[in-house]
Design a protein around this motif. Structure first.
Motif, PDB file in Angstrom:
ATOM      1  N   GLN A 366      71.651  49.926  86.204  1.00 29.15           N
ATOM      2  CA  GLN A 366      70.309  50.241  86.669  1.00 29.15           C
ATOM      3  C   GLN A 366      69.757  51.455  85.927  1.00 29.15           C
ATOM      4  O   GLN A 366      70.381  52.524  85.929  1.00 29.15           O
ATOM      5  N   PRO A 367      68.590  51.343  85.267  1.00 29.27           N
ATOM      6  CA  PRO A 367      68.030  52.489  84.548  1.00 29.27           C
ATOM      7  C   PRO A 367      67.714  53.673  85.454  1.00 29.27           C
ATOM      8  O   PRO A 367      67.658  54.810  84.992  1.00 29.27           O
ATOM      9  N   GLU A 368      67.541  53.417  86.759  1.00 32.05           N
ATOM     10  CA  GLU A 368      67.277  54.518  87.698  1.00 32.05           C
ATOM     11  C   GLU A 368      68.467  55.451  87.833  1.00 32.05           C
ATOM     12  O   GLU A 368      68.318  56.614  88.244  1.00 32.05           O
ATOM     13  N   GLN A 369      69.670  54.957  87.507  1.00 33.08           N
ATOM     14  CA  GLN A 369      70.895  55.767  87.599  1.00 33.08           C
ATOM     15  C   GLN A 369      71.312  56.347  86.249  1.00 33.08           C
ATOM     16  O   GLN A 369      72.277  57.109  86.183  1.00 33.08           O
ATOM     17  N   ALA A 370      70.617  55.980  85.199  1.00 35.18           N
ATOM     18  CA  ALA A 370      71.140  56.198  83.847  1.00 35.18           C
ATOM     19  C   ALA A 370      70.598  57.461  83.177  1.00 35.18           C
ATOM     20  O   ALA A 370      69.409  57.782  83.274  1.00 35.18           O
ATOM     21  N   VAL A 371      71.504  58.134  82.466  1.00 36.06           N
ATOM     22  CA  VAL A 371      71.166  59.223  81.550  1.00 36.06           C
ATOM     23  C   VAL A 371      71.997  58.996  80.281  1.00 36.06           C
ATOM     24  O   VAL A 371      73.209  58.828  80.355  1.00 36.06           O
ATOM     25  N   ALA A 372      71.338  58.964  79.121  1.00 39.06           N
ATOM     26  CA  ALA A 372      72.056  58.790  77.858  1.00 39.06           C
ATOM     27  C   ALA A 372      72.403  60.153  77.270  1.00 39.06           C
ATOM     28  O   ALA A 372      71.728  61.161  77.529  1.00 39.06           O
ATOM     29  N   ILE A 373      73.483  60.171  76.482  1.00 40.75           N
ATOM     30  CA  ILE A 373      73.936  61.412  75.843  1.00 40.75           C
ATOM     31  C   ILE A 373      74.271  61.139  74.382  1.00 40.75           C
ATOM     32  O   ILE A 373      74.862  60.106  74.051  1.00 40.75           O
ATOM     33  N   ASP A 374      73.868  62.062  73.523  1.00 36.50           N
ATOM     34  CA  ASP A 374      74.121  61.922  72.078  1.00 36.50           C
ATOM     35  C   ASP A 374      75.504  62.470  71.760  1.00 36.50           C
ATOM     36  O   ASP A 374      75.766  63.663  71.934  1.00 36.50           O
ATOM     37  N   MET A 375      76.381  61.600  71.234  1.00 35.91           N
ATOM     38  CA  MET A 375      77.753  62.000  70.922  1.00 35.91           C
ATOM     39  C   MET A 375      78.034  62.022  69.421  1.00 35.91           C
ATOM     40  O   MET A 375      79.182  62.208  69.014  1.00 35.91           O
ATOM     41  N   LEU A 376      77.009  61.860  68.585  1.00 35.14           N
ATOM     42  CA  LEU A 376      77.257  61.765  67.150  1.00 35.14           C
ATOM     43  C   LEU A 376      77.997  62.980  66.608  1.00 35.14           C
ATOM     44  O   LEU A 376      78.896  62.853  65.780  1.00 35.14           O
ATOM     45  N   CYS A 377      77.622  64.158  67.071  1.00 40.74           N
ATOM     46  CA  CYS A 377      78.276  65.388  66.603  1.00 40.74           C
ATOM     47  C   CYS A 377      79.119  66.032  67.698  1.00 40.74           C
ATOM     48  O   CYS A 377      79.470  67.217  67.613  1.00 40.74           O
ATOM     49  N   GLY A 378      79.443  65.267  68.741  1.00 48.00           N
ATOM     50  CA  GLY A 378      80.271  65.791  69.812  1.00 48.00           C
ATOM     51  C   GLY A 378      79.477  66.675  70.763  1.00 48.00           C
ATOM     52  O   GLY A 378      78.263  66.822  70.657  1.00 48.00           O
ATOM     53  N   ILE A 379      80.204  67.291  71.721  1.00 44.99           N
ATOM     54  CA  ILE A 379      79.531  68.110  72.736  1.00 44.99           C
ATOM     55  C   ILE A 379      80.154  69.500  72.827  1.00 44.99           C
ATOM     56  O   ILE A 379      80.079  70.168  73.855  1.00 44.99           O
ATOM     57  N   VAL A 380      80.754  69.953  71.756  1.00 43.47           N
ATOM     58  CA  VAL A 380      81.439  71.248  71.796  1.00 43.47           C
ATOM     59  C   VAL A 380      80.457  72.387  72.020  1.00 43.47           C
ATOM     60  O   VAL A 380      80.661  73.263  72.862  1.00 43.47           O
ATOM     61  N   LYS A 381      79.356  72.408  71.246  1.00 42.29           N
ATOM     62  CA  LYS A 381      78.412  73.521  71.323  1.00 42.29           C
ATOM     63  C   LYS A 381      77.112  73.154  72.026  1.00 42.29           C
ATOM     64  O   LYS A 381      76.482  73.992  72.651  1.00 42.29           O
ATOM     65  N   HIS A 382      76.683  71.920  71.907  1.00 34.78           N
ATOM     66  CA  HIS A 382      75.352  71.537  72.351  1.00 34.78           C
ATOM     67  C   HIS A 382      75.362  70.105  72.826  1.00 34.78           C
ATOM     68  O   HIS A 382      76.073  69.267  72.277  1.00 34.78           O
ATOM     69  N   ARG A 383      74.551  69.828  73.867  1.00 36.58           N
ATOM     70  CA  ARG A 383      74.483  68.475  74.423  1.00 36.58           C
ATOM     71  C   ARG A 383      73.009  68.050  74.537  1.00 36.58           C
ATOM     72  O   ARG A 383      72.180  68.823  75.034  1.00 36.58           O
ATOM     73  N   THR A 384      72.687  66.861  74.074  1.00 32.46           N
ATOM     74  CA  THR A 384      71.343  66.330  74.235  1.00 32.46           C
ATOM     75  C   THR A 384      71.389  65.181  75.237  1.00 32.46           C
ATOM     76  O   THR A 384      72.120  64.206  75.038  1.00 32.46           O
ATOM     77  N   LEU A 385      70.595  65.306  76.301  1.00 29.14           N
ATOM     78  CA  LEU A 385      70.530  64.301  77.353  1.00 29.14           C
ATOM     79  C   LEU A 385      69.166  63.619  77.319  1.00 29.14           C
ATOM     80  O   LEU A 385      68.149  64.257  77.038  1.00 29.14           O
ATOM     81  N   MET A 386      69.179  62.319  77.653  1.00 27.04           N
ATOM     82  CA  MET A 386      67.934  61.540  77.630  1.00 27.04           C
ATOM     83  C   MET A 386      67.894  60.625  78.847  1.00 27.04           C
ATOM     84  O   MET A 386      68.522  59.568  78.864  1.00 27.04           O
ATOM     85  N   PRO A 387      67.175  61.019  79.907  1.00 24.56           N
ATOM     86  CA  PRO A 387      66.984  60.113  81.044  1.00 24.56           C
ATOM     87  C   PRO A 387      66.061  58.956  80.654  1.00 24.56           C
ATOM     88  O   PRO A 387      65.319  59.048  79.667  1.00 24.56           O
ATOM     89  N   SER A 388      66.088  57.888  81.410  1.00 25.45           N
ATOM     90  CA  SER A 388      65.117  56.819  81.200  1.00 25.45           C
ATOM     91  C   SER A 388      63.797  57.211  81.859  1.00 25.45           C
ATOM     92  O   SER A 388      63.709  58.224  82.559  1.00 25.45           O
ATOM     93  N   LEU A 389      62.775  56.412  81.651  1.00 22.42           N
ATOM     94  CA  LEU A 389      61.479  56.677  82.280  1.00 22.42           C
ATOM     95  C   LEU A 389      61.570  56.694  83.794  1.00 22.42           C
ATOM     96  O   LEU A 389      60.778  57.361  84.464  1.00 22.42           O
ATOM     97  N   VAL A 390      62.553  55.965  84.332  1.00 22.21           N
ATOM     98  CA  VAL A 390      62.625  55.815  85.799  1.00 22.21           C
ATOM     99  C   VAL A 390      63.889  56.430  86.396  1.00 22.21           C
ATOM    100  O   VAL A 390      64.185  56.193  87.570  1.00 22.21           O
ATOM    101  N   THR A 391      64.639  57.201  85.624  1.00 26.58           N
ATOM    102  CA  THR A 391      65.837  57.829  86.180  1.00 26.58           C
ATOM    103  C   THR A 391      65.456  58.720  87.368  1.00 26.58           C
ATOM    104  O   THR A 391      64.512  59.517  87.293  1.00 26.58           O
ATOM    105  N   LYS A 392      66.189  58.581  88.461  1.00 27.99           N
ATOM    106  CA  LYS A 392      65.882  59.364  89.664  1.00 27.99           C
ATOM    107  C   LYS A 392      66.139  60.852  89.407  1.00 27.99           C
ATOM    108  O   LYS A 392      67.083  61.209  88.695  1.00 27.99           O
ATOM    109  N   PRO A 393      65.303  61.724  89.984  1.00 25.56           N
ATOM    110  CA  PRO A 393      65.441  63.171  89.744  1.00 25.56           C
ATOM    111  C   PRO A 393      66.825  63.719  90.066  1.00 25.56           C
ATOM    112  O   PRO A 393      67.312  64.608  89.369  1.00 25.56           O
TER     113      PRO A 393
END
Length: 517
Positions: A366-393
């Motif tokens: 369900q996109p309402e539950q979803a948050v995507a994360i960029d893992m191309l360069c790992g998460i050691v120093k920095h994390r980029t998160l991307m909720p969907s248009l309808v992800t619940k707050p």
């Protein structure tokens, strides 16, 4: 081995502005008699005096000895007229970037010099073949493109026009090393290596900004802190100045007959027209009126929550899954290990090239539950998160807080294809692969040119091996599929090596030599 036909002992510099003076400095310091010539009265003398001051400062900093400074000074000679350069073995022009003026100068020089004198142009954007077109001996004309400041930027492009004598390329390679610079050999193509390879960075960042994915300072932060670039693209454009960088964007775009990958942004044209050029006028993307950069959005932090939902993970690559599981367990976050997520779980999607909605649809969550994360360069120093248009707050808040728990930096961006880091880095790598596919330069020279000339931590092709060619190809394929935009089409160089499970730096050998394709 020394080429006796082109034995360079004496060098003439035409045009003694910043670039010409820098070339003269390294030529004189490497023991070459160096003539300074400029059409502006007194300019050559002023350049000689400034170089003497530079040598004095280098002595004060213990970079060179007083004897070396004196020797370098002794190697500088003022040329009062163009005819004074007739005995030079090499003449480098560093004059205005106008083809007609450079062509006229080359013809004028041919009436003065000997048959074995090399004529080199420090042009950054004009065709060497075109500069040599009206010469009686076009084979002696070559590109010799340094970067500013010349003494510190330890790379020089040696550009072979269609008729340039290959022996001249070899001789200039030897000369470059003697002057302390790494030569990289390029075909006579728009942008050569470095200005060509640089199109993947700022151009894609501007497209991301145009799509309103996040604030320009957030793009800078992600690419600097998360991916590893020395400067963000908007910081870099402010430093360079849009009066320099935008014309380069337009020039390469038009020289490649409107190739979509190089398409400039209307925003930088508008800023150029409005004289909002960057640091030099105290206003670019950022404001510099106080002397320091103003306009960067603060890092967003979310405090520890009283309670966290379980986290269900879906990853395109197993190493990403393991890294996320390790992090969550280390922060005492409970995992949802079901084949499908529980209705109350946060769904963390480590996807490539997609937006969160399409990743959720592909994974049947369900996109309402979803948050995507960029893992191309790992998460050691920095994390980029991307909720969907309808992800619940509550899920957005929980994801942000979870990745703040260890003090790490988090960027939250609007839903878009390929995040920021994946998208820009994949374009940089893909463009490097395409330069290799076109045989503009060797893989080693492409990587060295970009590391030294653009300050990237890796050359583009070796960077692809560092993060994984499969991930880069998946990112590009998905972006191309979702947008129908040909700018994201993957290079054959990249596709072929991923299909064969080979490093992107791989070149095949046979008895006839090395074949890049």
């Amino acid at each position: 081995m020394i080429n006796m036909r082109y034995d360079i002992q004496t060098i003439g510099i035409i045009g003694v502005g910043t670039m010409g003076s820098g070339i003269a400095q390294i030529a004189a310091q490497s023991g070459h008699t160096t003539y300074l010539y400029d059409t502006k009265a007194g300019a050559a003398q002023q350049a000689k005096e400034k170089l003497a001051q530079t040598f004095e400062k280098l002595v004060e900093k213990n970079k060179i000895s007083a004897e070396q400074a004196q020797a370098a000074n002794n190697h500088l000679v003022i040329a009062q007229q163009l005819e004074d350069l007739k005995a030079c073995d090499l003449i480098v022009e560093a004059i205005i970037e106008r083809l007609d003026i450079k062509q006229s100068l080359m013809q004028q020089l041919e009436s003065i010099i000997s048959d074995n004198t090399i004529l080199a142009s420090n042009t950054s954007s004009l065709s060497i073949t075109a500069i040599a077109a009206n010469c009686s001996k076009p084979e002696r004309v070559v590109g010799y493109h340094f970067f500013n400041p010349v003494p510190l930027m330890k790379v020089v492009e040696v550009i072979q026009g269609l008729k340039t004598d290959p022996d001249i390329v070899d001789v200039l390679n030897q000369l470059s090393r003697k002057m302390g610079h790494r030569p990289v050999v390029a075909k006579d193509t728009p942008g050569f290596i470095i200005n060509h390879a640089g199109r993947g960075y700022g151009t894609e960042a501007l497209k991301i900004l145009n799509e309103n994915v996040c604030h320009f300072s957030e793009i800078d932060r992600i690419l600097r802190e998360g991916v590893g670039f020395r400067m963000g693209p908007f910081e870099l454009m402010d430093l360079t100045g849009l009066d320099v960088s935008h014309p380069v964007m337009e020039s390469i775009y038009h020289q490649y007959y409107e190739e979509i990958r190089y398409k400039p942004s209307p925003l930088t044209k508008q800023m150029l027209d409005g004289k909002q050029l960057g640091r030099k006028v105290n206003q670019g993307f950022y404001n510099y009126e106080t002397g320091s950069k103003v306009g960067e959005q603060p890092v967003q932090l979310v405090e520890r929550l009283n309670e966290y939902p379980k986290v269900w993970i879906a990853a395109d690559f197993s190493e990403d899954q393991k890294q996320l599981e390790s992090y969550l367990i280390g922060q005492n976050i409970a995992l949802d290990t079901g084949e499908q997520p529980h209705p109350n779980s946060l769904c963390l999607l480590a996807c490539y090239g997609e937006d969160t909605t399409h990743a959720a649809k592909r994974l049947n969550v369900q996109p309402e539950q979803a948050v995507a994360i960029d893992m191309l360069c790992g998460i050691v120093k920095h994390r980029t998160l991307m909720p969907s248009l309808v992800t619940k707050p509550e899920y957005r808040l929980a994801a942000h807080s979870i990745f703040n728990l260890d003090g790490g930096m988090v960027s939250e961006i609007a839903e878009s294809i390929g995040f920021v880091g994946q998208r820009v880095l994949s374009m940089v790598i893909n463009l490097g692969c395409d330069i290799a596919q076109q045989n503009i330069a060797t893989v080693d020279d492409i990587n060295a040119a970009v590391r030294l000339g653009l300050g990237y931590p890796f050359g583009p092709i070796e960077w692809g091996d560092h993060v994984g060619g499969q991930k880069v190809l998946l990112t590009l394929n998905r972006m191309a599929t979702l947008t129908y935009d040909p700018r994201y089409r993957p290079s054959p160089w990249l596709q072929r090596r991923v299909a064969l499970n080979l490093p992107l730096t791989f070149t095949s050998n046979d008895k006839k030599g090395i074949y890049q394709c």
